[in-house]
Scaffold this motif. Sequence first.
Motif, PDB file in Angstrom:
ATOM      1  N   TYR A  75     -37.869  17.306 -61.225  1.00 55.49           N
ATOM      2  CA  TYR A  75     -37.270  15.539 -61.721  1.00 55.49           C
ATOM      3  C   TYR A  75     -36.541  15.356 -61.547  1.00 55.49           C
ATOM      4  O   TYR A  75     -35.788  15.825 -62.250  1.00 55.49           O
ATOM      5  CB  TYR A  75     -38.454  15.224 -62.683  1.00 55.49           C
ATOM      6  N   PRO A  76     -35.715  13.998 -61.372  1.00 54.63           N
ATOM      7  CA  PRO A  76     -34.782  13.724 -61.603  1.00 54.63           C
ATOM      8  C   PRO A  76     -33.850  13.859 -62.950  1.00 54.63           C
ATOM      9  O   PRO A  76     -35.139  13.738 -64.049  1.00 54.63           O
ATOM     10  CB  PRO A  76     -34.273  12.196 -60.662  1.00 54.63           C
ATOM     11  N   PHE A  77     -32.529  14.385 -63.235  1.00 53.49           N
ATOM     12  CA  PHE A  77     -32.588  13.843 -64.274  1.00 53.49           C
ATOM     13  C   PHE A  77     -30.829  13.839 -64.343  1.00 53.49           C
ATOM     14  O   PHE A  77     -30.019  14.117 -63.726  1.00 53.49           O
ATOM     15  CB  PHE A  77     -33.016  15.346 -65.076  1.00 53.49           C
ATOM     16  N   ASN A  78     -30.750  13.466 -65.905  1.00 53.46           N
ATOM     17  CA  ASN A  78     -29.172  12.884 -66.485  1.00 53.46           C
ATOM     18  C   ASN A  78     -28.205  14.130 -66.817  1.00 53.46           C
ATOM     19  O   ASN A  78     -28.920  14.382 -68.191  1.00 53.46           O
ATOM     20  CB  ASN A  78     -29.078  11.501 -67.130  1.00 53.46           C
ATOM     21  N   PRO A  79     -27.313  15.470 -65.802  1.00 53.14           N
ATOM     22  CA  PRO A  79     -26.607  16.345 -66.487  1.00 53.14           C
ATOM     23  C   PRO A  79     -26.655  15.947 -67.855  1.00 53.14           C
ATOM     24  O   PRO A  79     -26.209  17.449 -68.045  1.00 53.14           O
ATOM     25  CB  PRO A  79     -25.918  16.217 -65.192  1.00 53.14           C
ATOM     26  N   ASN A  80     -26.116  14.759 -67.964  1.00 55.78           N
ATOM     27  CA  ASN A  80     -25.116  14.482 -69.661  1.00 55.78           C
ATOM     28  C   ASN A  80     -26.025  14.795 -70.843  1.00 55.78           C
ATOM     29  O   ASN A  80     -25.089  15.238 -71.564  1.00 55.78           O
ATOM     30  CB  ASN A  80     -24.386  13.536 -69.456  1.00 55.78           C
ATOM     31  N   PHE A  81     -27.647  15.332 -69.993  1.00 57.56           N
ATOM     32  CA  PHE A  81     -28.400  15.181 -71.819  1.00 57.56           C
ATOM     33  C   PHE A  81     -29.297  16.600 -71.156  1.00 57.56           C
ATOM     34  O   PHE A  81     -30.440  16.577 -71.515  1.00 57.56           O
ATOM     35  CB  PHE A  81     -29.332  14.434 -71.411  1.00 57.56           C
ATOM     36  N   ILE A  82     -28.624  17.519 -70.815  1.00 55.50           N
ATOM     37  CA  ILE A  82     -29.331  18.929 -70.044  1.00 55.50           C
ATOM     38  C   ILE A  82     -29.247  19.439 -71.787  1.00 55.50           C
ATOM     39  O   ILE A  82     -28.518  19.830 -72.870  1.00 55.50           O
ATOM     40  CB  ILE A  82     -28.611  19.763 -69.598  1.00 55.50           C
ATOM     41  N   THR A  83     -30.512  20.038 -72.743  1.00 52.77           N
ATOM     42  CA  THR A  83     -30.589  20.884 -73.879  1.00 52.77           C
ATOM     43  C   THR A  83     -30.781  22.031 -73.526  1.00 52.77           C
ATOM     44  O   THR A  83     -30.251  22.212 -72.949  1.00 52.77           O
ATOM     45  CB  THR A  83     -32.332  19.957 -74.203  1.00 52.77           C
ATOM     46  N   LEU A 100     -20.675  22.045 -72.322  1.00 50.84           N
ATOM     47  CA  LEU A 100     -21.156  20.597 -72.196  1.00 50.84           C
ATOM     48  C   LEU A 100     -21.774  19.888 -73.312  1.00 50.84           C
ATOM     49  O   LEU A 100     -21.429  18.002 -73.334  1.00 50.84           O
ATOM     50  CB  LEU A 100     -23.186  20.673 -71.110  1.00 50.84           C
ATOM     51  N   HIS A 101     -22.631  20.426 -74.190  1.00 47.96           N
ATOM     52  CA  HIS A 101     -22.386  20.255 -75.574  1.00 47.96           C
ATOM     53  C   HIS A 101     -20.702  19.589 -76.385  1.00 47.96           C
ATOM     54  O   HIS A 101     -20.868  17.947 -76.864  1.00 47.96           O
ATOM     55  CB  HIS A 101     -23.675  20.637 -76.530  1.00 47.96           C
ATOM     56  N   GLN A 102     -20.341  20.486 -75.997  1.00 47.99           N
ATOM     57  CA  GLN A 102     -18.974  20.207 -77.653  1.00 47.99           C
ATOM     58  C   GLN A 102     -18.123  18.210 -76.287  1.00 47.99           C
ATOM     59  O   GLN A 102     -17.679  17.832 -77.446  1.00 47.99           O
ATOM     60  CB  GLN A 102     -18.112  20.684 -76.661  1.00 47.99           C
ATOM     61  N   PHE A 103     -18.348  19.010 -74.726  1.00 50.11           N
ATOM     62  CA  PHE A 103     -17.281  17.227 -74.074  1.00 50.11           C
ATOM     63  C   PHE A 103     -18.572  16.451 -74.391  1.00 50.11           C
ATOM     64  O   PHE A 103     -17.852  15.369 -75.155  1.00 50.11           O
ATOM     65  CB  PHE A 103     -17.818  17.773 -72.414  1.00 50.11           C
ATOM     66  N   ARG A 104     -19.633  16.335 -74.645  1.00 45.65           N
ATOM     67  CA  ARG A 104     -20.354  15.319 -74.997  1.00 45.65           C
ATOM     68  C   ARG A 104     -20.774  14.706 -76.287  1.00 45.65           C
ATOM     69  O   ARG A 104     -20.865  13.380 -77.085  1.00 45.65           O
ATOM     70  CB  ARG A 104     -21.891  15.647 -74.680  1.00 45.65           C
ATOM     71  N   ARG A 105     -20.026  15.842 -77.693  1.00 45.01           N
ATOM     72  CA  ARG A 105     -20.492  15.059 -79.202  1.00 45.01           C
ATOM     73  C   ARG A 105     -18.830  14.347 -79.125  1.00 45.01           C
ATOM     74  O   ARG A 105     -18.637  13.570 -80.008  1.00 45.01           O
ATOM     75  CB  ARG A 105     -19.698  16.722 -79.160  1.00 45.01           C
ATOM     76  N   ASN A 107     -18.480  12.088 -77.560  1.00 44.63           N
ATOM     77  CA  ASN A 107     -18.871  10.413 -76.591  1.00 44.63           C
ATOM     78  C   ASN A 107     -18.422  10.543 -75.442  1.00 44.63           C
ATOM     79  O   ASN A 107     -17.608   8.976 -75.194  1.00 44.63           O
ATOM     80  CB  ASN A 107     -18.350   8.958 -77.562  1.00 44.63           C
ATOM     81  N   LYS A 108     -18.234  11.292 -74.663  1.00 48.71           N
ATOM     82  CA  LYS A 108     -17.752  11.430 -73.157  1.00 48.71           C
ATOM     83  C   LYS A 108     -18.834  11.727 -72.003  1.00 48.71           C
ATOM     84  O   LYS A 108     -19.859  12.558 -72.686  1.00 48.71           O
ATOM     85  CB  LYS A 108     -16.367  12.325 -72.837  1.00 48.71           C
ATOM     86  N   TYR A 109     -18.329  11.368 -71.000  1.00 50.80           N
ATOM     87  CA  TYR A 109     -19.488  11.846 -69.719  1.00 50.80           C
ATOM     88  C   TYR A 109     -19.236  12.700 -69.011  1.00 50.80           C
ATOM     89  O   TYR A 109     -17.813  12.137 -68.098  1.00 50.80           O
ATOM     90  CB  TYR A 109     -20.102   9.943 -70.155  1.00 50.80           C
ATOM     91  N   VAL A 110     -19.686  13.347 -67.695  1.00 49.40           N
ATOM     92  CA  VAL A 110     -19.748  13.680 -66.707  1.00 49.40           C
ATOM     93  C   VAL A 110     -20.083  12.251 -65.800  1.00 49.40           C
ATOM     94  O   VAL A 110     -21.366  12.102 -65.732  1.00 49.40           O
ATOM     95  CB  VAL A 110     -19.949  14.432 -66.404  1.00 49.40           C
ATOM     96  N   ASN A 111     -19.580  11.929 -64.690  1.00 50.54           N
ATOM     97  CA  ASN A 111     -19.717  10.784 -63.705  1.00 50.54           C
ATOM     98  C   ASN A 111     -20.461  10.982 -62.625  1.00 50.54           C
ATOM     99  O   ASN A 111     -20.040  10.910 -61.476  1.00 50.54           O
ATOM    100  CB  ASN A 111     -19.258   9.512 -64.085  1.00 50.54           C
TER     101      ASN A 111
END
Length: 294
Positions: A75-83, A100-105, A107-111
Amino acid sequence: MFSKWNWIFRFSKGHHLGLFILISLIIGIQILIYWHKNKEVEVLPISKEELAWIASQNEIDSLVTCQIVDGNKIYPFNPNFITDFKGYKYGMTLAQIDKLHQFRRQNKYVNSAEEFQNLTGVSNEWMKQYSPYFKFPDWVTQRKNNKFINYDTKFKANSSRIIVKDINVASQEELESVYMIGEKTALKIIAEREKLGGYASMEQLSYIWGISPEAILDLNKKFAIQSNIGLKKIRINDSTTKELAQFPYFNYAIAKNIVTYRSMNGDFRKIDDLTNVKLFPVEKLKIIALYLEF
């Protein structure tokens, strides 16, 4: 010499007939096997309708294959929140997931899909298989599709003529006008406001999960605390454990510790007394004090 083979001539006619039948069966079976192996397979002609059906079926099968991974539909998903689990399931390495998780920590996002690949280092084959299912927030999509709008410039240009509004009466539409705040985040702000009976400080918005620092800056430009009539005050010395646990900044364990400390040491006289309570969120002490009555 003939006496050695004399036993053959002692067979009866029945024995001779049986041997003849057995030898005939063996020869017949061998002929059938040889004939079957060398028989040409008859090829039936295929009509145009059957060829068209086969082609369409192959196309359908290819589409189904694109949507199925190990028997599970993608299903469509936001790659910023891949577990971790989803990343492993989709074939990402641990190093790629950690990036990816280090980047999100932070508080940054890929767009975009390109930003995701540059950050994680996944292969082109991986991107070809999974990037068609990437789904980014609406404001990101709109910014890409509209070549004539620069959102950063738009918000900076409007900053000089902003009319500051009361955060405690702001509507969903007004909140969605804030940079990087969409429908879901606006509804979160309103839901938290209803639980508290109103915000007592703009700092409380930073406690809501999912609001970026950029959004907080724009919120503080456009909104302020102009009324706090509806704040739900808590009588800290009279409330039960159940009543205290309903306060958004407490949970059941903290509420129980407050009642236990109060029963052993008497009523709380000032806000600083609460710092002695086990597990009390001291970092939010100033905010909590605005909702308490002693």
